[in-house]
Design an enzyme around this catalytic site. Structure first.
Site, PDB file in Angstrom:
ATOM      1  N   SER A 153       0.866  -1.179   0.000  1.00  0.00           N
ATOM      2  CA  SER A 153       0.000   0.000   0.000  1.00  0.00           C
ATOM      3  C   SER A 153       0.904   1.231   0.000  1.00  0.00           C
ATOM      4  CB  SER A 153      -0.863  -0.015   1.271  1.00  0.00           C
ATOM      5  OG  SER A 153      -1.420   1.262   1.498  1.00  0.00           O
ATOM      6  N   TYR A 166      -1.942  -1.021  10.200  1.00  0.00           N
ATOM      7  CA  TYR A 166      -2.078  -1.317   8.763  1.00  0.00           C
ATOM      8  C   TYR A 166      -0.827  -0.851   8.017  1.00  0.00           C
ATOM      9  CZ  TYR A 166      -3.922  -1.259   3.986  1.00  0.00           C
ATOM     10  OH  TYR A 166      -4.097  -1.466   2.640  1.00  0.00           O
TER      11      TYR A 166
HETATM   12  N1  LIG Z   1      -8.766  -1.074  -2.021  1.00  0.00           N
HETATM   13  C1  LIG Z   1      -7.747  -0.247  -1.930  1.00  0.00           C
HETATM   14  O1  LIG Z   1      -7.863   0.972  -2.208  1.00  0.00           O
HETATM   15  C2  LIG Z   1      -6.386  -0.761  -1.500  1.00  0.00           C
HETATM   16  C3  LIG Z   1      -5.290   0.125  -1.528  1.00  0.00           C
HETATM   17  C4  LIG Z   1      -4.032  -0.340  -1.142  1.00  0.00           C
HETATM   18  C5  LIG Z   1      -3.873  -1.665  -0.752  1.00  0.00           C
HETATM   19  N2  LIG Z   1      -4.944  -2.512  -0.732  1.00  0.00           N
HETATM   20  C6  LIG Z   1      -4.709  -3.907  -0.335  1.00  0.00           C
HETATM   21  O2  LIG Z   1      -5.280  -4.766  -1.305  1.00  0.00           O
HETATM   22  C7  LIG Z   1      -5.681  -5.994  -0.684  1.00  0.00           C
HETATM   23  C8  LIG Z   1      -7.135  -6.282  -1.027  1.00  0.00           C
HETATM   24  O3  LIG Z   1      -7.909  -5.227  -0.511  1.00  0.00           O
HETATM   25  P1  LIG Z   1      -9.436  -4.956  -0.934  1.00  0.00           P
HETATM   26  O4  LIG Z   1      -9.573  -3.497  -1.066  1.00  0.00           O
HETATM   27  O5  LIG Z   1      -9.829  -5.853  -2.031  1.00  0.00           O
HETATM   28  O6  LIG Z   1     -10.148  -5.366   0.433  1.00  0.00           O
HETATM   29  P2  LIG Z   1     -11.559  -6.060   0.727  1.00  0.00           P
HETATM   30  O7  LIG Z   1     -12.543  -5.706  -0.326  1.00  0.00           O
HETATM   31  O8  LIG Z   1     -11.843  -5.745   2.140  1.00  0.00           O
HETATM   32  O9  LIG Z   1     -11.210  -7.609   0.562  1.00  0.00           O
HETATM   33  C9  LIG Z   1     -10.302  -8.204   1.448  1.00  0.00           C
HETATM   34  C10 LIG Z   1     -10.348  -9.698   1.281  1.00  0.00           C
HETATM   35  O10 LIG Z   1      -9.515 -10.273   2.289  1.00  0.00           O
HETATM   36  C11 LIG Z   1     -10.255 -11.268   2.961  1.00  0.00           C
HETATM   37  N3  LIG Z   1      -9.861 -11.422   4.359  1.00  0.00           N
HETATM   38  C12 LIG Z   1      -9.879 -10.478   5.329  1.00  0.00           C
HETATM   39  N4  LIG Z   1      -9.545 -11.023   6.493  1.00  0.00           N
HETATM   40  C13 LIG Z   1      -9.338 -12.337   6.276  1.00  0.00           C
HETATM   41  C14 LIG Z   1      -9.005 -13.428   7.106  1.00  0.00           C
HETATM   42  N5  LIG Z   1      -8.868 -13.288   8.425  1.00  0.00           N
HETATM   43  N6  LIG Z   1      -8.867 -14.643   6.546  1.00  0.00           N
HETATM   44  C15 LIG Z   1      -9.049 -14.826   5.218  1.00  0.00           C
HETATM   45  N7  LIG Z   1      -9.386 -13.838   4.383  1.00  0.00           N
HETATM   46  C16 LIG Z   1      -9.524 -12.600   4.906  1.00  0.00           C
HETATM   47  C17 LIG Z   1     -11.697 -10.797   2.881  1.00  0.00           C
HETATM   48  O11 LIG Z   1     -12.556 -11.876   3.116  1.00  0.00           O
HETATM   49  P3  LIG Z   1     -14.118 -11.600   3.479  1.00  0.00           P
HETATM   50  O12 LIG Z   1     -14.696 -11.019   2.233  1.00  0.00           O
HETATM   51  O13 LIG Z   1     -14.624 -12.946   3.778  1.00  0.00           O
HETATM   52  O14 LIG Z   1     -14.118 -10.655   4.603  1.00  0.00           O
HETATM   53  C18 LIG Z   1     -11.750 -10.255   1.466  1.00  0.00           C
HETATM   54  O15 LIG Z   1     -11.992 -11.280   0.547  1.00  0.00           O
HETATM   55  C19 LIG Z   1      -5.435  -5.813   0.809  1.00  0.00           C
HETATM   56  O16 LIG Z   1      -4.200  -6.407   1.148  1.00  0.00           O
HETATM   57  C20 LIG Z   1      -5.358  -4.311   0.977  1.00  0.00           C
HETATM   58  O17 LIG Z   1      -4.579  -3.942   2.080  1.00  0.00           O
HETATM   59  C21 LIG Z   1      -6.188  -2.101  -1.101  1.00  0.00           C
END
Ligand SMILES: NC(=O)c1ccc[n+]([C@@H]2O[C@H](COP(=O)([O-])OP(=O)(O)OC[C@H]3O[C@@H](n4cnc5c(N)ncnc54)[C@H](OP(=O)(O)O)[C@@H]3O)[C@@H](O)[C@H]2O)c1
Length: 251
Positions: A153, A166
């Site tokens: 990130s 985070y």
């Molecule tokens: N979106 C952004 O703007 C952004 C920016 C920078 C970095 N990121 C990074 O990109 C990655 C994906 O983020 P996202 O935005 O797609 O987030 P998201 O929509 O919240 O999805 C996160 C995923 O991780 C799973 N997860 C969370 N806790 C878990 C656990 N204890 N065991 C197994 N699975 C788990 C969730 O499962 P459930 O659906 O079952 O909860 C979900 O499928 C993350 O590492 C995040 O830090 C995102």
């Protein structure tokens, strides 16, 4: 936007595990990898979400996926060993590992940070990818061309107030990616890199920025070119890099 155009058969016959595959960026990556020929192993904590993605992939005519319901916050060593054994029995190797699952924790000063939430964030964002990588390494070593991708990130490269565990977990992720990449350089066919997705229209982003108009950010599907590039053979020579999915870099 990263402009790599993946050939349709980029990931043909590859076995790729995606964590957090039930939602957000992980769901889009599972779709993108499957659409380019991979057999995808869908790992996540909510079975219904994984089953929905499974059905979508099947309906799209993808290779039959596998589902691994696993809560990365509570998983113990034996869970990882069991997973490795199952993958070994079913596939005999692993060609790709996308560490995507992550949690945000709370946004508050470190002064104030709840140690319980600190541990949850470190467990899901740092300790689980370490355990998964270590346990699955023998399977990755059996691939002719394996790719491990970590998810970072912007706050994992430059600390920012109130991003707490985070941000610090993402610094650790960048470090883990670099250490592993350096260890495997020249001694294996495994490359290790890190992706910073950038602001992307998901539930996590909406939770972090409740007042923001989600439409101003790209969808997970729109940031897939870098995810495909780093997973496929065109990135064979790329190791130890941390790249922006929304950067204007080129492959
Ligand atoms: N979106 C952004 O703007 C952004 C920016 C920078 C970095 N990121 C990074 O990109 C990655 C994906 O983020 P996202 O935005 O797609 O987030 P998201 O929509 O919240 O999805 C996160 C995923 O991780 C799973 N997860 C969370 N806790 C878990 C656990 N204890 N065991 C197994 N699975 C788990 C969730 O499962 P459930 O659906 O079952 O909860 C979900 O499928 C993350 O590492 C995040 O830090 C995102």
């Amino acid at each position: 936007m990263f402009s790599y155009e993946a050939p349709q058969d980029l990931l043909k016959d590859r076995v790729i595990l995606v964590t957090g595959a039930g939602d957000g960026i992980g769901r889009a990556a599972a779709h993108a990898y499957a659409a380019h020929g991979a057999t995808v192993v869908l790992l996540g904590r909510t079975l219904e979400k994984l089953e929905k993605v499974y059905d979508e992939l099947e309906a799209a005519g993808a290779a039959q996926p596998a589902i691994v319901p696993l809560n990365l916050e509570t998983a113990a060593e034996h869970d990882y060993i069991e997973l490795a054994n199952q993958l070994d029995d079913t596939f005999g190797r692993l060609d790709g590992l996308l560490h995507n699952a992550g949690i945000l924790g709370v946004r508050t000063p470190l002064d104030n940070y709840d140690p319980i939430i600190w541990n949850q964030v470190m467990q899901v964002n740092v300790n689980a990818p370490f355990m998964l990588t270590q346990t699955l390494m023998p399977l990755l070593k059996r691939s002719d061309d394996a790719s491990v991708i970590f998810t970072s990130s912007g706050v994992g490269r430059k600390g920012r107030a109130h991003w707490g565990a985070y941000a610090i977990s993402k610094f650790a992720t960048e470090g883990m990616s670099q250490v592993l990449a350096d260890e495997l350089e020249n001694i294996s066919a495994i490359r290790v890199n890190c992706i910073n997705p950038g602001a992307t229209r998901t539930a996590m982003r909406a939770y972090a920025y409740p007042a923001e108009d989600p439409e101003r950010n790209p969808t997970p599907e729109q940031i897939m070119p870098l995810y495909l590039y780093l997973m496929g053979p065109d990135s064979k020579a790329v190791n130890g890099q941390s790249l922006d999915a929304q950067g204007d870099g080129h492959a």
